[in-house]
Design a protein around this motif. Structure first.
Motif, PDB file in Angstrom:
ATOM      1  N   LYS A 116      -9.288  -1.556  12.058  1.00 43.87           N
ATOM      2  CA  LYS A 116      -7.884  -1.959  11.898  1.00 43.87           C
ATOM      3  C   LYS A 116      -7.528  -1.861  10.412  1.00 43.87           C
ATOM      4  N   LEU A 117      -6.983  -0.723  10.038  1.00 44.51           N
ATOM      5  CA  LEU A 117      -6.758  -0.443   8.630  1.00 44.51           C
ATOM      6  C   LEU A 117      -5.364  -0.856   8.179  1.00 44.51           C
ATOM      7  N   SER A 118      -5.307  -1.516   7.043  1.00 40.35           N
ATOM      8  CA  SER A 118      -4.040  -1.963   6.486  1.00 40.35           C
ATOM      9  C   SER A 118      -3.603  -1.035   5.366  1.00 40.35           C
ATOM     10  N   CYS A 119      -2.304  -0.696   5.353  1.00 34.07           N
ATOM     11  CA  CYS A 119      -1.744   0.080   4.248  1.00 34.07           C
ATOM     12  C   CYS A 119      -0.846  -0.777   3.360  1.00 34.07           C
ATOM     13  N   LYS A 120      -0.896  -2.096   3.562  1.00 37.93           N
ATOM     14  CA  LYS A 120      -0.084  -2.990   2.751  1.00 37.93           C
ATOM     15  C   LYS A 120      -0.606  -2.984   1.325  1.00 37.93           C
ATOM     16  N   GLU A 121       0.321  -2.926   0.365  1.00 41.35           N
ATOM     17  CA  GLU A 121      -0.062  -2.827  -1.036  1.00 41.35           C
ATOM     18  C   GLU A 121       0.565  -3.942  -1.866  1.00 41.35           C
ATOM     19  N   TYR A 122      -0.156  -4.332  -2.914  1.00 37.72           N
ATOM     20  CA  TYR A 122       0.340  -5.284  -3.887  1.00 37.72           C
ATOM     21  C   TYR A 122       0.238  -4.645  -5.265  1.00 37.72           C
ATOM     22  N   SER A 123       1.137  -5.035  -6.161  1.00 37.59           N
ATOM     23  CA  SER A 123       1.270  -4.334  -7.434  1.00 37.59           C
ATOM     24  C   SER A 123       0.980  -5.229  -8.631  1.00 37.59           C
TER      25      SER A 123
END
Length: 222
Positions: A116-123
């Protein structure tokens, strides 16, 4: 409670905090910090204008640390640690210094195990990122992924390449998200110690120059 966890009083925290998952050999000497105070979870040592906090390895420890700092004097944080390369390039190899613009949140071991791969990103904070990249020579800005398993990393090599991920480590997305929640500016600096799919080998390059550049940058922050 804060002193119990960190080893020093909350009001002794400086406006700039340097977070390290573990202490590379020679870092304390380069930063001119003697005998960090040990708390139940973290260890802290003060220089004249920044606080060093040893967080332990892992997203949870680092994220919690930044949340605890919310009501302290801390205004900005720098995460300094090691990372792995997804693949070697002409610009990136063992010993390279990189700073992360964004971090893909893949912190969950169970999600990685189940695919279950997440593409959510934080900067990172844009201004602090810019200051860091300008203040340190030969540094490369990268997209990193914060992963919850070293063993499972090679399984997702194709995914990393397709999504432009250049480096892998275990703290950055929690660090960035916690900083946003705590209204603390954050940037991350990593040195490369291994390459995905290769036999892990600690970088042979001397880190003293990196430590000196880091100290110069920290002392420039006001």
């Amino acid at each position: 409670m804060f002193k119990s966890i960190f080893g020093i009083d909350k009001n002794k925290i400086k406006e700039t905090c340097l977070l390290v998952p573990f202490l590379p050999r020679g870092l304390l000497r380069s930063l001119e910090i003697d005998n960090p105070q040990k708390g139940e979870i973290y260890s802290c040592g003060n220089s004249h204008n920044f606080t060093l906090i040893v967080t332990r390895v892992g997203a949870g420890f680092t994220g919690d640390c930044v949340l605890y700092l919310k009501d302290s004097p801390c205004k900005r944080t720098i995460l300094f640690g090691s990372c792995g390369l997804v693949q070697k390039t002409p610009e990136l190899g063992l010993g390279s210094l990189v700073t992360a613009k964004t971090s893909m949140a893949m912190e969950s071991f169970s999600d990685l195990l189940e695919g279950k791969l997440s593409c959510k990103e934080y900067s990172a904070d844009p201004r602090l990122l810019g200051m860091l990249s300008q203040g340190m020579p030969n540094i490369k800005i990268v997209k990193t992924a914060c992963v919850g398993s070293i063993m499972l990393e090679p399984k997702y090599t194709k995914f990393f390449v397709q999504n432009g991920v250049e480096t892998l480590e275990m703290e950055s997305s929690a660090f960035f998200s916690a900083a946003k929640a705590s209204n603390i500016k954050a940037a991350a600096l990593f040195y490369v110690t291994d390459i995905l799919g290769k036999i892990k080998s600690e970088a042979k390059s001397d880190l003293n120059e990196s430590f000196d550049c880091l100290l110069t940058f920290l002392e420039s922050l006001k």
